[in-house]
Scaffold this motif. Structure first.
Motif, PDB file in Angstrom:
ATOM      1  N   GLY A  60       0.815  -1.413  -0.032  1.00 26.22           N
ATOM      2  CA  GLY A  60       0.063  -0.075  -0.145  1.00 26.22           C
ATOM      3  C   GLY A  60       0.929   1.147   0.050  1.00 26.22           C
ATOM      4  O   GLY A  60       0.039   2.361  -0.338  1.00 26.22           O
ATOM      5  N   GLU A  61       2.003   1.276   0.215  1.00 25.19           N
ATOM      6  CA  GLU A  61       3.070   2.287   0.306  1.00 25.19           C
ATOM      7  C   GLU A  61       4.310   2.186  -0.093  1.00 25.19           C
ATOM      8  O   GLU A  61       4.808   1.063  -0.114  1.00 25.19           O
ATOM      9  N   PRO A  62       4.843   2.992  -1.039  1.00 25.63           N
ATOM     10  CA  PRO A  62       6.338   2.881  -1.716  1.00 25.63           C
ATOM     11  C   PRO A  62       7.137   3.065  -0.304  1.00 25.63           C
ATOM     12  O   PRO A  62       7.067   3.490   0.500  1.00 25.63           O
ATOM     13  N   VAL A  63       8.475   2.138  -0.957  1.00 26.34           N
ATOM     14  CA  VAL A  63       9.410   2.049   0.110  1.00 26.34           C
ATOM     15  C   VAL A  63      10.645   2.562  -0.991  1.00 26.34           C
ATOM     16  O   VAL A  63      10.765   1.901  -2.147  1.00 26.34           O
ATOM     17  N   LEU A  64      11.581   3.174  -0.389  1.00 29.03           N
ATOM     18  CA  LEU A  64      12.610   3.480  -1.174  1.00 29.03           C
ATOM     19  C   LEU A  64      13.769   2.734  -0.573  1.00 29.03           C
ATOM     20  O   LEU A  64      13.887   2.684   0.538  1.00 29.03           O
ATOM     21  N   VAL A  65      14.432   1.961  -1.549  1.00 31.10           N
ATOM     22  CA  VAL A  65      15.535   0.938  -1.140  1.00 31.10           C
ATOM     23  C   VAL A  65      16.658   1.528  -1.686  1.00 31.10           C
ATOM     24  O   VAL A  65      16.795   1.895  -3.041  1.00 31.10           O
ATOM     25  N   PHE A  89       9.236   9.302   4.213  1.00 39.13           N
ATOM     26  CA  PHE A  89       8.968   8.174   3.646  1.00 39.13           C
ATOM     27  C   PHE A  89       9.340   6.782   4.285  1.00 39.13           C
ATOM     28  O   PHE A  89      10.197   6.784   5.037  1.00 39.13           O
ATOM     29  N   ASN A  90       8.901   5.584   3.773  1.00 36.32           N
ATOM     30  CA  ASN A  90       9.507   4.366   4.268  1.00 36.32           C
ATOM     31  C   ASN A  90      10.774   4.180   3.401  1.00 36.32           C
ATOM     32  O   ASN A  90      10.691   4.243   2.243  1.00 36.32           O
ATOM     33  N   VAL A  91      11.749   4.080   4.025  1.00 33.38           N
ATOM     34  CA  VAL A  91      13.078   3.805   3.446  1.00 33.38           C
ATOM     35  C   VAL A  91      14.058   2.742   4.242  1.00 33.38           C
ATOM     36  O   VAL A  91      13.742   2.701   5.332  1.00 33.38           O
ATOM     37  N   VAL A  92      14.374   1.578   3.238  1.00 36.88           N
ATOM     38  CA  VAL A  92      15.407   0.849   3.573  1.00 36.88           C
ATOM     39  C   VAL A  92      16.789   0.986   3.129  1.00 36.88           C
ATOM     40  O   VAL A  92      16.563   1.207   1.587  1.00 36.88           O
ATOM     41  N   THR A  93      17.705   0.939   3.727  1.00 37.01           N
ATOM     42  CA  THR A  93      18.886   0.925   2.961  1.00 37.01           C
ATOM     43  C   THR A  93      19.991  -0.409   3.259  1.00 37.01           C
ATOM     44  O   THR A  93      19.695  -0.849   4.351  1.00 37.01           O
TER      45      THR A  93
END
Length: 165
Positions: A60-65, A89-93
């Motif tokens: 449902g929400e974008p995630v910046l990887v 925003f949701n971010v995963v690095t």
């Protein structure tokens, strides 16, 4: 005077269009290394001990990887923008080949980065995801790749990709 302004405007618009076309072409060429079809699972524990499940997080929400490295010169310019994005925003690095956990934590603390980091000291995750260039940014929504770019990216470019996902 008006003709000079018109000429400068045409030059600027031409340059922006040229850079945009070249950027899209380079991203397309670099994306050939990305996995086909379903994306690899990205379920891991961050340096702070949080469990990340990209499939669940992207529902449902974008995630910046963001795949990056502490040794990556271009990442020094992109990481501050990713840090800003993580506030909104949701971010995963994923830190690729940046050393053991303590070294990566010291790097993050030194730069005052607050984004969540999965340490990948041997680039195992990077290999599964077909990462051949750092930095690489992807926008994932509902488990699907929506946008991809590698190399230098601006904050407005990241913002735009997240909003368009």
């Amino acid at each position: 005077m008006l003709s000079k302004l018109w000429s400068a405007t045409k030059s600027l618009v031409s340059m922006v269009l040229f850079v945009t076309v070249v950027s899209i072409a380079v991203d397309y060429w670099r994306s050939q290394d990305l996995p086909e079809g379903e994306l690899p699972n990205l379920s891991a524990v961050t340096l702070k001990g949080d469990v990340i499940d990209l499939q669940a997080l992207s529902k449902g929400e974008p995630v910046l990887v963001y795949f990056w490295g502490s040794w990556c010169g271009v990442c020094n310019f992109v990481s501050p923008a990713v840090n800003t994005m993580a506030k909104h925003f949701n971010v995963v690095t994923v830190a690729l080949r940046s050393g053991e956990q303590a070294k990566v934590q010291a790097y993050l603390q030194h730069h005052e980065y607050q984004f969540p980091v999965i340490n990948d000291p041997h680039a195992s995750l990077g290999g599964q995801w077909g990462i051949s260039v750092t930095p690489t940014l992807m926008v994932i929504k509902n488990g699907e790749l929506k946008h991809y770019t590698a190399g230098f990216t601006t904050l407005p470019g990241m913002w735009w990709r997240m909003l368009m996902a």
